[in-house]
Structure formats: structure tokens, C-alpha cells
Design a protein around this motif. Sequence first.
Motif, short mmCIF file in Angstrom:
data_model
loop_
_atom_site.label_atom_id
_atom_site.label_comp_id
_atom_site.label_asym_id
_atom_site.label_seq_id
_atom_site.Cartn_x
_atom_site.Cartn_y
_atom_site.Cartn_z
N VAL A 74 11.59 -13.31 -5.01
CA VAL A 74 10.43 -12.68 -4.39
C VAL A 74 10.36 -13.12 -2.93
CG1 VAL A 74 7.96 -12.28 -4.47
CG2 VAL A 74 9.21 -12.66 -6.60
N ARG A 75 10.51 -12.16 -2.03
CA ARG A 75 10.58 -12.46 -0.60
C ARG A 75 9.26 -12.24 0.13
NH1 ARG A 75 15.81 -12.65 1.32
NH2 ARG A 75 14.79 -13.52 3.17
N GLY A 76 8.37 -11.40 -0.45
CA GLY A 76 7.13 -11.14 0.26
C GLY A 76 6.39 -9.96 -0.32
N LEU A 77 5.57 -9.34 0.51
CA LEU A 77 4.69 -8.26 0.08
C LEU A 77 4.97 -7.00 0.87
CD1 LEU A 77 1.30 -10.24 -0.09
CD2 LEU A 77 3.04 -9.98 -1.88
N MET A 78 4.61 -5.88 0.28
CA MET A 78 4.81 -4.57 0.89
C MET A 78 3.56 -3.72 0.65
SD MET A 78 5.64 -1.25 -0.48
CE MET A 78 6.68 0.16 -0.08
N THR A 79 3.23 -2.85 1.60
CA THR A 79 2.16 -1.89 1.37
C THR A 79 2.46 -0.58 2.07
OG1 THR A 79 -0.26 -1.65 1.25
CG2 THR A 79 0.64 -2.43 3.36
N ASN A 129 16.59 -9.35 -4.02
CA ASN A 129 15.43 -9.59 -3.16
C ASN A 129 14.37 -8.54 -3.45
OD1 ASN A 129 16.58 -11.72 -1.33
ND2 ASN A 129 18.06 -10.10 -0.95
N VAL A 130 13.12 -8.97 -3.65
CA VAL A 130 12.06 -8.01 -3.94
C VAL A 130 10.83 -8.31 -3.10
CG1 VAL A 130 12.87 -7.58 -6.30
CG2 VAL A 130 11.11 -9.32 -5.90
N CYS A 131 10.12 -7.23 -2.75
CA CYS A 131 8.79 -7.32 -2.17
C CYS A 131 7.82 -6.68 -3.16
CB CYS A 131 8.72 -6.59 -0.83
SG CYS A 131 9.62 -7.42 0.50
N LEU A 132 6.71 -7.32 -3.41
CA LEU A 132 5.71 -6.81 -4.33
C LEU A 132 4.78 -5.85 -3.59
CD1 LEU A 132 4.77 -10.06 -6.30
CD2 LEU A 132 6.62 -8.42 -6.73
N GLN A 133 4.64 -4.64 -4.12
CA GLN A 133 3.82 -3.63 -3.46
C GLN A 133 2.36 -3.79 -3.87
OE1 GLN A 133 5.10 0.42 -3.85
NE2 GLN A 133 3.36 1.24 -2.70
N VAL A 134 1.48 -3.84 -2.87
CA VAL A 134 0.05 -4.02 -3.09
C VAL A 134 -0.68 -2.73 -2.73
CG1 VAL A 134 -1.96 -5.47 -2.60
CG2 VAL A 134 0.34 -6.45 -2.47
#
Length: 231
Positions: A159-164, A123-128
Motif C-alpha cells: 500500500v503506497r498511498g491514497l487516490m481520489t 503497488n496499490v493506492c486506496l481510492q477514497v
Amino acid sequence: MMDGSVASRLEQVLERIRNAAARAERSPEEIALIAVSKKQPAEAIRAAYAAGQVIFGESYVQEGLDKIDALQDLDIEWHFIGRIQSNKTRQIAASFAWVHGLSELGHARRLSDQRPADAPPLNVCLQVNLSGESTKAGVDPADLPDLLAACTALPRLRVRGLMTLPAPADDEASQREPFAALRGLRDQLASPAQPLPCLSMGMSDDLEAAILEGATQVRIGTAVFGPRPYN
């Protein structure tokens, strides 16, 4: 002493989550607490686990691996939330259930290739990077659609979502701005095939603002464990 204090702090954080969810007219069940245990001893993690916490986040690969080994008798869900280094992707892929902070396609390919065949997809969150600061990790919002498409095609990633990780702000209105921006990006990119349900955002000082803007995972360290015991 440690057990009581960790359990007490944990309950205070959960109460903050419940109160913020009520303000946002959301269910607190929608919001997962990631207890950020970097630099904390294994005994503190055991104390939090005994109080009901099962999700823990580590930022340093070797420290995380040592704790995973020491605490393998516990049914913990381990999240890697630190900066990814190319020479550490194999260990991350083998030992963690989630990665927050993925922002480079090269790292994504390595994680997918190195994920063990007998494990579920990582599971990954893409960092913006919403601030545009060159010192901050994360993909530029303009480059996010291409990264999302490329990562979605990798067979061993999910890809589960986004992260910041926004810059600190003093007042709630200012804290909410980057979280609202991340939610807006998610809403633009989400589709029935790729719903991106997860928004990994909010820490000890701004979890309320994050929850008001739709956070589904908050990463809390100090408020759960107290100050980190640096040597």
C-alpha cells in the motif's frame, strides 16, 4: 504529425507541473506524471515514450493487455487506474506494476493471491470516495482505516498511498478542497511503519490544485494525447 503533437503536449503538461510545483514550493521531481493512454493507439504511446514519458495508465483490462503486448519492447511502467472487476483481477495482478482505485477488501485479497511469485509486490493506492456519491467508486473515509489495515497485512500488496477522483469544480479553491481532505486523511493514517507517501490525485483540468495540496502522482490523459479517438 502525431509524434510532434504528443511531444509538444507532453512538454506543456510538464511545464504546468513545474509551474505548480514552484507555486507550492515543492520540487517537480516529487510529482510523477501518469500519462492516461486509454482509448489511445499504441503509436501515440510510442510517441510519448520517445519524448521521455515512461509511466502510462490504462482503465480497461483487455485494452491494456493488448498494448502491454504490443509495446513490450519498451521499458514502460504500467498503472491500472480503472474500476476493478473480480473476474479481471488475475490479469491485473500479472501485468501491471501499480493499481489505483482499490477500494474493496475482496479485490485486494484476490490481487495479493494472484500476484505472480516472481514479481515484486503490487503497488496499490486506496481510492477514497470523498463526495459520498453512491455512483462513485471508493471507500468511505470512515471505513478507510480498516481497509488500510487489512490491505497492509496482505503479503503480495504494497500500500503506497491514497487516490481520489473528485467531482469537477470550476475554480481552483473549490478544486483544492477534496485534495486537501485526502491529504488530511493520509496525514492522520500515516505512520513510520506505513508512511503512505503517495497521493494520486489531479487530472488535466485540475492538476495545479492537486499539486498545491500535495499530489505526488497526477493522472493526465487529454492534455497529453488530445481528445480520445472514439470509434
